[in-house]
Design a protein around this motif. Structure first.
Motif, short mmCIF file in Angstrom:
data_model
loop_
_atom_site.label_atom_id
_atom_site.label_comp_id
_atom_site.label_asym_id
_atom_site.label_seq_id
_atom_site.Cartn_x
_atom_site.Cartn_y
_atom_site.Cartn_z
N VAL A 1 21.96 -0.73 23.29
CA VAL A 1 21.36 -1.47 22.01
C VAL A 1 22.86 -1.49 21.66
CG1 VAL A 1 20.25 0.06 20.81
CG2 VAL A 1 19.73 -0.09 22.70
N ARG A 2 22.64 -2.93 20.41
CA ARG A 2 23.14 -2.77 19.27
C ARG A 2 23.94 -1.81 18.48
NH1 ARG A 2 24.27 -8.87 18.93
NH2 ARG A 2 25.67 -8.00 17.08
N PRO A 3 24.87 -1.50 18.23
CA PRO A 3 25.38 0.35 17.32
C PRO A 3 24.74 0.36 16.19
CG PRO A 3 27.51 -1.18 18.23
CD PRO A 3 25.69 -1.53 19.06
N GLU A 4 24.46 -0.51 15.59
CA GLU A 4 24.31 -0.59 13.77
C GLU A 4 22.42 -0.25 14.09
OE1 GLU A 4 23.67 -5.19 15.50
OE2 GLU A 4 25.20 -3.55 15.46
N ARG B 1 20.48 5.06 14.03
CA ARG B 1 18.58 4.94 13.30
C ARG B 1 17.85 5.69 14.21
NH1 ARG B 1 17.18 -0.80 10.60
NH2 ARG B 1 19.19 -1.78 11.54
N ILE B 2 18.71 5.83 15.18
CA ILE B 2 17.81 6.09 16.58
C ILE B 2 17.93 7.28 16.74
CG2 ILE B 2 17.17 5.91 19.81
CD1 ILE B 2 17.99 3.38 19.26
N ASP B 3 16.69 7.83 16.64
CA ASP B 3 16.96 9.72 17.27
C ASP B 3 16.33 9.85 18.76
OD1 ASP B 3 16.50 12.70 17.15
OD2 ASP B 3 14.76 12.34 15.33
N PRO B 4 17.61 10.66 18.74
CA PRO B 4 17.01 10.93 20.74
C PRO B 4 15.83 11.39 21.22
CG PRO B 4 19.51 11.25 19.89
CD PRO B 4 18.47 11.29 18.55
N GLU B 5 15.52 12.20 20.30
CA GLU B 5 14.46 12.51 19.80
C GLU B 5 12.58 11.99 20.50
OE1 GLU B 5 13.33 16.43 17.78
OE2 GLU B 5 15.15 17.88 18.50
N ASP B 6 12.89 10.37 19.94
CA ASP B 6 11.98 10.38 19.49
C ASP B 6 12.32 9.28 21.16
OD1 ASP B 6 11.67 10.22 16.71
OD2 ASP B 6 12.59 8.85 16.18
N LEU B 7 13.39 9.06 21.80
CA LEU B 7 12.86 8.96 23.17
C LEU B 7 12.15 9.23 24.07
CD1 LEU B 7 16.48 6.83 23.42
CD2 LEU B 7 14.14 5.75 22.97
N ALA B 8 12.20 10.70 23.91
CA ALA B 8 11.91 11.74 24.98
C ALA B 8 9.87 11.39 24.94
CB ALA B 8 11.75 12.88 24.31
N ARG B 9 9.44 10.33 23.38
CA ARG B 9 8.38 10.17 23.60
C ARG B 9 7.49 9.11 23.85
NH1 ARG B 9 4.13 10.53 20.43
NH2 ARG B 9 5.46 10.89 17.89
N GLN B 10 8.39 8.43 23.25
CA GLN B 10 7.86 6.70 22.82
C GLN B 10 9.29 5.73 23.85
OE1 GLN B 10 7.30 5.73 18.70
NE2 GLN B 10 7.92 7.41 18.23
N PRO B 11 8.53 4.79 24.21
CA PRO B 11 10.17 3.90 24.61
C PRO B 11 10.54 3.21 23.99
CG PRO B 11 7.42 3.24 25.42
CD PRO B 11 7.23 4.56 24.17
N MET B 12 11.64 2.41 24.34
CA MET B 12 12.80 2.02 23.77
C MET B 12 12.28 0.77 22.86
SD MET B 12 15.76 1.84 22.13
CE MET B 12 16.47 3.21 23.51
N THR B 13 11.10 -0.12 23.51
CA THR B 13 11.10 -0.87 22.30
C THR B 13 10.03 -0.59 21.55
OG1 THR B 13 10.95 -1.90 24.24
CG2 THR B 13 9.13 -2.94 22.24
N LYS B 14 9.08 0.21 21.15
CA LYS B 14 8.19 0.97 20.19
C LYS B 14 8.99 1.61 19.36
CE LYS B 14 4.47 3.97 19.33
NZ LYS B 14 3.21 2.94 18.70
N LEU C 1 12.08 0.61 18.34
CA LEU C 1 12.82 -0.21 17.87
C LEU C 1 12.19 -0.94 17.47
CD1 LEU C 1 15.41 -1.71 21.14
CD2 LEU C 1 15.86 -0.73 19.10
N GLN C 2 10.74 -0.80 17.58
CA GLN C 2 9.73 -1.98 16.60
C GLN C 2 9.37 -1.01 15.41
OE1 GLN C 2 6.78 -4.58 18.52
NE2 GLN C 2 5.82 -2.97 18.36
N ASP C 3 8.89 0.11 15.84
CA ASP C 3 8.35 0.86 14.74
C ASP C 3 9.26 2.20 13.55
OD1 ASP C 3 5.61 -0.75 15.42
OD2 ASP C 3 5.16 0.97 16.87
N VAL C 4 10.29 2.53 14.60
CA VAL C 4 11.26 3.15 14.44
C VAL C 4 12.18 2.66 12.91
CG1 VAL C 4 12.43 5.40 13.85
CG2 VAL C 4 10.54 5.34 15.67
N VAL C 5 12.88 2.06 14.17
CA VAL C 5 14.40 1.35 13.21
C VAL C 5 13.88 -0.24 12.61
CG1 VAL C 5 16.29 0.13 13.74
CG2 VAL C 5 15.52 2.55 15.58
#
Length: 249
Positions: free
Chosen positions: A155-158, A162-175, A177-181
């Motif tokens: 993923v691009r550094p910028e 804004r990604i919390d690693p804990e979000d990736l335990a429950r949500q796909p990366m696409t989601k 990037l789209q909804d959180v970032v």
């Protein structure tokens, strides 16, 4: 009784509306928190939420009912099945919500994350960068604990800031990037090929060495044509299948 609140969706008029709605609702259901209520809003409320007709909503719900994700009871309402199987193959028609739905509903363990230099193949996707953020996750079936796939995202550094690693335990990366970032996702290009399991993949997925796997590459672009995320996922060959339908229009 409080009803489950599904995510919103921007409909693409080039794809069947019932399909987009069913996949968006499917992603919401599979990505729900254990604390979320199981009862869905009424057909009329869901139709208003998605901006479609009741007939379209009914067709979308029928798709999820046939899959076993929901059950419908006269006079009582429609309910999410808490024990519904998560490994059902998904038909991909090209929408971002379809990709999210395919990735949802699995328990994910973040094996490692950090930054890696942009060399070799990565340079083809990120020619303007010297390093990208890398995430390596192992996904498992929530019911059986059986490993289903392991994924590496670049993923691009910028955006990674804004990604919390804990979000990736429950949500796909696409989601995420789209909804959180709030990334400006324009399209996702998917490539699926048959491979034989290398030693690392065989160990992680608990399959014999050189057994068949599905090698998936997903490239997520923004409206300017830049690559936001390069995903490389290895699926157990006995757990997933893909069907692509092309719109002749």
């Amino acid at each position: 009784m409080t009803s489950f609140a599904p995510d919103s969706i921007v409909l693409n008029r080039k794809l069947p509306l019932w399909y987009q709605v069913s996949q968006s609702l499917r992603a919401s259901i599979l990505g729900r928190s254990p604390r979320d209520p199981l009862r869905l809003p009424t057909e009329e409320q869901l139709a208003e939420h998605y901006g479609v007709s009741v007939l379209t909503m009914r067709q979308a719900l029928k798709e999820l009912e046939d899959e076993g994700l929901i059950s419908r009871h006269r006079r009582r309402g429609t309910f999410i099945e808490p024990d519904a199987r998560r490994g059902t193959p998904v038909r991909l028609l090209g929408s971002v919500d379809a990709i999210v739905a395919q990735q949802s509903g699995m328990r994910a363990e973040l094996l490692d994350h950090g930054t890696v230099p942009v060399t070799g193949e990565l340079g083809e996707y990120f020619p303007d960068l010297t390093e990208v953020a890398a995430y390596h996750r192992l996904r498992s079936d929530e019911q059986t604990g059986e490993p289903t796939n392991h994924a590496r995202n670049h993923v691009r550094p910028e955006l990674a800031e804004r990604i919390d690693p804990e979000d990736l335990a429950r949500q796909p990366m696409t989601k995420v990037l789209q909804d959180v970032v709030g990334a400006d996702i324009s399209r996702i290009t998917d490539t699926v090929a048959a491979r034989l399991a290398d030693p690392e993949t065989a160990r992680l997925l608990q399959v014999p060495l050189l057994s068949p796997i599905l090698h998936y590459t997903g490239v997520t672009y923004d409206t300017a044509g830049r690559v936001l995320d390069l995903a490389v996922i290895h699926y157990r060959g006995d757990r997933f299948s893909f069907t692509v339908t092309l719109d002749a229009t």
